[in-house]
Design a protein around this motif. Structure first.
Motif, PDB file in Angstrom:
ATOM      1  N   MET A   1     134.927  50.838 116.377  1.00 42.80           N
ATOM      2  CA  MET A   1     134.287  51.155 117.629  1.00 42.80           C
ATOM      3  C   MET A   1     135.167  50.605 118.747  1.00 42.80           C
ATOM      4  N   ASN A   2     135.434  51.456 119.731  1.00 43.84           N
ATOM      5  CA  ASN A   2     136.262  51.004 120.836  1.00 43.84           C
ATOM      6  C   ASN A   2     135.658  51.441 122.167  1.00 43.84           C
ATOM      7  N   LEU A   3     136.240  50.959 123.244  1.00 48.48           N
ATOM      8  CA  LEU A   3     135.699  51.207 124.576  1.00 48.48           C
ATOM      9  C   LEU A   3     135.621  52.694 124.898  1.00 48.48           C
ATOM     10  N   SER A   4     136.611  53.467 124.522  1.00 52.02           N
ATOM     11  CA  SER A   4     136.591  54.892 124.848  1.00 52.02           C
ATOM     12  C   SER A   4     135.425  55.607 124.168  1.00 52.02           C
ATOM     13  N   GLU A   5     135.094  55.210 122.958  1.00 47.82           N
ATOM     14  CA  GLU A   5     133.939  55.785 122.261  1.00 47.82           C
ATOM     15  C   GLU A   5     132.644  55.354 122.932  1.00 47.82           C
ATOM     16  N   ILE A   6     132.565  54.083 123.275  1.00 44.77           N
ATOM     17  CA  ILE A   6     131.367  53.544 123.924  1.00 44.77           C
ATOM     18  C   ILE A   6     131.142  54.213 125.272  1.00 44.77           C
ATOM     19  N   GLU A   7     132.182  54.370 126.078  1.00 48.70           N
ATOM     20  CA  GLU A   7     132.042  54.973 127.398  1.00 48.70           C
ATOM     21  C   GLU A   7     131.698  56.456 127.331  1.00 48.70           C
ATOM     22  N   ALA A   8     132.134  57.128 126.292  1.00 51.43           N
ATOM     23  CA  ALA A   8     131.847  58.554 126.159  1.00 51.43           C
ATOM     24  C   ALA A   8     130.362  58.800 125.939  1.00 51.43           C
ATOM     25  N   PHE A   9     129.697  57.928 125.206  1.00 52.17           N
ATOM     26  CA  PHE A   9     128.300  58.177 124.861  1.00 52.17           C
ATOM     27  C   PHE A   9     127.383  58.218 126.089  1.00 52.17           C
ATOM     28  N   PRO A  10     127.379  57.220 126.977  1.00 56.36           N
ATOM     29  CA  PRO A  10     126.534  57.326 128.175  1.00 56.36           C
ATOM     30  C   PRO A  10     126.918  58.513 129.065  1.00 56.36           C
ATOM     31  N   ALA A  11     128.189  58.866 129.070  1.00 61.23           N
ATOM     32  CA  ALA A  11     128.603  60.036 129.855  1.00 61.23           C
ATOM     33  C   ALA A  11     127.958  61.302 129.313  1.00 61.23           C
ATOM     34  N   ILE A  12     127.877  61.410 127.997  1.00 64.28           N
ATOM     35  CA  ILE A  12     127.217  62.564 127.373  1.00 64.28           C
ATOM     36  C   ILE A  12     125.733  62.549 127.731  1.00 64.28           C
ATOM     37  N   VAL A  13     125.124  61.396 127.634  1.00 61.08           N
ATOM     38  CA  VAL A  13     123.696  61.264 127.930  1.00 61.08           C
ATOM     39  C   VAL A  13     123.414  61.618 129.392  1.00 61.08           C
ATOM     40  N   ASP A  14     124.255  61.151 130.298  1.00 60.24           N
ATOM     41  CA  ASP A  14     124.048  61.376 131.724  1.00 60.24           C
ATOM     42  C   ASP A  14     124.330  62.811 132.144  1.00 60.24           C
ATOM     43  N   SER A  15     125.093  63.545 131.365  1.00 60.71           N
ATOM     44  CA  SER A  15     125.533  64.881 131.776  1.00 60.71           C
ATOM     45  C   SER A  15     124.457  65.959 131.783  1.00 60.71           C
ATOM     46  N   PRO A  16     123.677  66.262 130.858  1.00 57.00           N
ATOM     47  CA  PRO A  16     123.645  65.949 129.437  1.00 57.00           C
ATOM     48  C   PRO A  16     124.261  67.059 128.590  1.00 57.00           C
ATOM     49  N   SER A  17     125.547  67.125 128.599  1.00 54.26           N
ATOM     50  CA  SER A  17     126.242  68.036 127.691  1.00 54.26           C
ATOM     51  C   SER A  17     127.628  67.481 127.426  1.00 54.26           C
ATOM     52  N   ILE A  18     128.155  67.833 126.299  1.00 56.41           N
ATOM     53  CA  ILE A  18     129.488  67.356 125.933  1.00 56.41           C
ATOM     54  C   ILE A  18     130.536  67.946 126.875  1.00 56.41           C
ATOM     55  N   THR A  19     130.366  69.204 127.244  1.00 58.45           N
ATOM     56  CA  THR A  19     131.317  69.854 128.151  1.00 58.45           C
ATOM     57  C   THR A  19     131.336  69.156 129.510  1.00 58.45           C
ATOM     58  N   LYS A  20     130.166  68.882 130.062  1.00 59.88           N
ATOM     59  CA  LYS A  20     130.104  68.222 131.370  1.00 59.88           C
ATOM     60  C   LYS A  20     130.599  66.784 131.290  1.00 59.88           C
ATOM     61  N   ALA A  21     130.324  66.106 130.189  1.00 57.35           N
ATOM     62  CA  ALA A  21     130.836  64.743 130.003  1.00 57.35           C
ATOM     63  C   ALA A  21     132.362  64.757 129.967  1.00 57.35           C
ATOM     64  N   ALA A  22     132.920  65.741 129.290  1.00 55.07           N
ATOM     65  CA  ALA A  22     134.382  65.870 129.223  1.00 55.07           C
ATOM     66  C   ALA A  22     134.962  66.077 130.620  1.00 55.07           C
ATOM     67  N   GLU A  23     134.339  66.933 131.398  1.00 51.64           N
ATOM     68  CA  GLU A  23     134.806  67.172 132.766  1.00 51.64           C
ATOM     69  C   GLU A  23     134.712  65.894 133.596  1.00 51.64           C
ATOM     70  N   MET A  24     133.611  65.174 133.459  1.00 54.52           N
ATOM     71  CA  MET A  24     133.396  63.941 134.212  1.00 54.52           C
ATOM     72  C   MET A  24     134.450  62.882 133.877  1.00 54.52           C
ATOM     73  N   LEU A  25     134.858  62.830 132.609  1.00 55.09           N
ATOM     74  CA  LEU A  25     135.832  61.833 132.160  1.00 55.09           C
ATOM     75  C   LEU A  25     137.272  62.361 132.178  1.00 55.09           C
ATOM     76  N   TYR A  26     137.441  63.609 132.636  1.00 58.90           N
ATOM     77  CA  TYR A  26     138.764  64.247 132.692  1.00 58.90           C
ATOM     78  C   TYR A  26     139.423  64.302 131.310  1.00 58.90           C
ATOM     79  N   LEU A  27     138.606  64.670 130.324  1.00 61.19           N
ATOM     80  CA  LEU A  27     139.084  64.796 128.957  1.00 61.19           C
ATOM     81  C   LEU A  27     138.680  66.166 128.422  1.00 61.19           C
ATOM     82  N   SER A  28     139.223  66.528 127.274  1.00 61.26           N
ATOM     83  CA  SER A  28     138.843  67.800 126.664  1.00 61.26           C
ATOM     84  C   SER A  28     137.513  67.641 125.939  1.00 61.26           C
ATOM     85  N   GLN A  29     136.849  68.758 125.749  1.00 60.79           N
ATOM     86  CA  GLN A  29     135.586  68.756 125.026  1.00 60.79           C
ATOM     87  C   GLN A  29     135.795  68.254 123.598  1.00 60.79           C
ATOM     88  N   SER A  30     136.894  68.656 122.988  1.00 58.54           N
ATOM     89  CA  SER A  30     137.154  68.218 121.612  1.00 58.54           C
ATOM     90  C   SER A  30     137.362  66.703 121.530  1.00 58.54           C
TER      91      SER A  30
END
Length: 90
Positions: free
Chosen positions: A1-30
């Motif tokens: 478990m690392n910080l990038s994994e931990i930070e991704a989870f609340p971003a998904i919850v707050d979005s609430p979609s993986i696509t929007k979380a990816a956009e918010m974090l400037y990362l790809s959906q994959s």
């Protein structure tokens, strides 16, 4: 478990979609999906439910519990980094 994994989870919850979380974090959906799968594997539980063909995610009971832990974990990490920075200038 690392910080990038931990930070991704609340971003998904707050979005609430993986696509929007990816956009918010400037990362790809994959990348976000991979981080979520890695976190779920590490915790040995499912955190979110993704319906086939649906963009919205739903938290499992464990996901609801873990989101609070993830937020605290990320906050402690930021506090630790700030502490280190403050030490340099003291």
């Amino acid at each position: 478990m690392n910080l990038s994994e931990i930070e991704a989870f609340p971003a998904i919850v707050d979005s609430p979609s993986i696509t929007k979380a990816a956009e918010m974090l400037y990362l790809s959906q994959s990348t976000i999906s991979h981080r979520l799968k890695s976190l779920e594997k590490e915790l040995e539980t499912t955190l979110i439910i993704r319906g086939n063909g649906q963009r919205t995610i739903y938290l499992t009971l464990k996901g609801e519990e873990f989101v609070q832990i993830a937020r605290k974990w990320a906050a402690l990490w930021r506090d630790t980094q700030q502490f280190k920075t403050d030490q340099v200038f003291s």
